[in-house]
Design a protein around this motif. Structure first.
Motif, PDB file in Angstrom:
ATOM      1  N   VAL A   1      -0.866  -1.074  -9.380  1.00 22.98           N
ATOM      2  CA  VAL A   1       0.119  -1.409  -8.129  1.00 22.98           C
ATOM      3  C   VAL A   1       0.334  -0.184  -6.604  1.00 22.98           C
ATOM      4  O   VAL A   1       0.852  -0.414  -5.899  1.00 22.98           O
ATOM      5  N   VAL A   2      -0.931   0.510  -7.170  1.00 20.14           N
ATOM      6  CA  VAL A   2      -1.146   1.598  -6.620  1.00 20.14           C
ATOM      7  C   VAL A   2      -1.374   0.610  -5.135  1.00 20.14           C
ATOM      8  O   VAL A   2      -0.920   0.487  -4.032  1.00 20.14           O
ATOM      9  N   GLU A   3      -2.908  -0.250  -5.608  1.00 20.12           N
ATOM     10  CA  GLU A   3      -3.223  -1.241  -4.198  1.00 20.12           C
ATOM     11  C   GLU A   3      -2.201  -1.631  -3.567  1.00 20.12           C
ATOM     12  O   GLU A   3      -2.160  -2.421  -2.257  1.00 20.12           O
ATOM     13  N   ASP A   4      -1.228  -2.695  -4.510  1.00 22.54           N
ATOM     14  CA  ASP A   4      -0.405  -3.328  -3.746  1.00 22.54           C
ATOM     15  C   ASP A   4       0.302  -2.688  -2.890  1.00 22.54           C
ATOM     16  O   ASP A   4       1.026  -3.034  -2.123  1.00 22.54           O
ATOM     17  N   ASP A   5       1.163  -1.449  -3.714  1.00 18.34           N
ATOM     18  CA  ASP A   5       1.735  -0.911  -2.976  1.00 18.34           C
ATOM     19  C   ASP A   5       1.514  -0.274  -1.496  1.00 18.34           C
ATOM     20  O   ASP A   5       1.367  -0.451  -0.259  1.00 18.34           O
ATOM     21  N   GLN A   6       0.128  -0.259  -1.342  1.00 21.18           N
ATOM     22  CA  GLN A   6      -0.683   0.106   0.018  1.00 21.18           C
ATOM     23  C   GLN A   6      -0.700  -1.080   1.037  1.00 21.18           C
ATOM     24  O   GLN A   6      -0.812  -0.965   1.978  1.00 21.18           O
ATOM     25  N   ASP A   7      -0.679  -2.782   0.319  1.00 17.70           N
ATOM     26  CA  ASP A   7      -0.953  -3.668   0.604  1.00 17.70           C
ATOM     27  C   ASP A   7       0.362  -4.104   1.583  1.00 17.70           C
ATOM     28  O   ASP A   7      -0.190  -4.044   3.049  1.00 17.70           O
TER      29      ASP A   7
ATOM     30  N   ARG B   1       2.246  -1.193   2.293  1.00 21.06           N
ATOM     31  CA  ARG B   1       2.541  -0.630   3.237  1.00 21.06           C
ATOM     32  C   ARG B   1       1.876  -0.659   4.429  1.00 21.06           C
ATOM     33  O   ARG B   1       2.574  -1.264   5.636  1.00 21.06           O
ATOM     34  N   ALA B   2       0.925  -1.644   4.374  1.00 22.90           N
ATOM     35  CA  ALA B   2      -0.127  -1.812   5.613  1.00 22.90           C
ATOM     36  C   ALA B   2       0.510  -3.200   6.025  1.00 22.90           C
ATOM     37  O   ALA B   2       1.122  -3.430   7.405  1.00 22.90           O
ATOM     38  N   ALA B   3       1.615  -4.366   5.882  1.00 19.83           N
ATOM     39  CA  ALA B   3       1.987  -4.812   6.465  1.00 19.83           C
ATOM     40  C   ALA B   3       3.155  -5.003   6.803  1.00 19.83           C
ATOM     41  O   ALA B   3       3.513  -5.202   8.338  1.00 19.83           O
ATOM     42  N   LEU B   4       3.716  -3.837   6.272  1.00 24.38           N
ATOM     43  CA  LEU B   4       5.436  -3.195   7.073  1.00 24.38           C
ATOM     44  C   LEU B   4       4.949  -2.891   8.417  1.00 24.38           C
ATOM     45  O   LEU B   4       6.062  -1.897   8.760  1.00 24.38           O
ATOM     46  N   THR B   5       3.848  -1.653   8.205  1.00 27.74           N
ATOM     47  CA  THR B   5       3.550  -0.501   9.237  1.00 27.74           C
ATOM     48  C   THR B   5       3.167  -2.107  10.458  1.00 27.74           C
ATOM     49  O   THR B   5       3.789  -1.817  11.544  1.00 27.74           O
TER      50      THR B   5
END
Length: 79
Positions: free
Chosen positions: A46-52, A54-58
């Motif tokens: 879940v953390v890894e998916d969230d980081q991915d 966030r990177a896409a949204l950024t």
């Protein structure tokens, strides 16, 4: 070894084995440890998916900001 010595040794061994059994009873089983490992793996995913995400949204926000700045320049609204 006489009976008294044997009885003392037997009582000592029973006490020590009792302590060992108490400690073992308080330990987690392999099944419990496997369950915890699965839970931790799930949280890590879940953390890894969230980081991915966030990177896409950024990256998306950065592109939108660039577009807004380009439109401001084109319309003469740039500061």
């Amino acid at each position: 070894m006489d009976d008294d010595q044997f009885n003392k040794l037997f009582d000592y061994m029973r006490t020590e084995f009792g302590k060992v059994h108490e400690r073992l009873d308080g330990m987690a089983t392999k099944q419990q440890l496997d369950h915890v490992t699965e839970m931790v793996d799930g949280i890590a995913k879940v953390v890894e998916d969230d980081q991915d995400e966030r990177a896409a949204l950024t990256a998306q926000v950065s592109r939108v900001e660039d577009d807004v700045q380009a439109l401001q320049k084109h319309l003469g609204l740039a500061q």
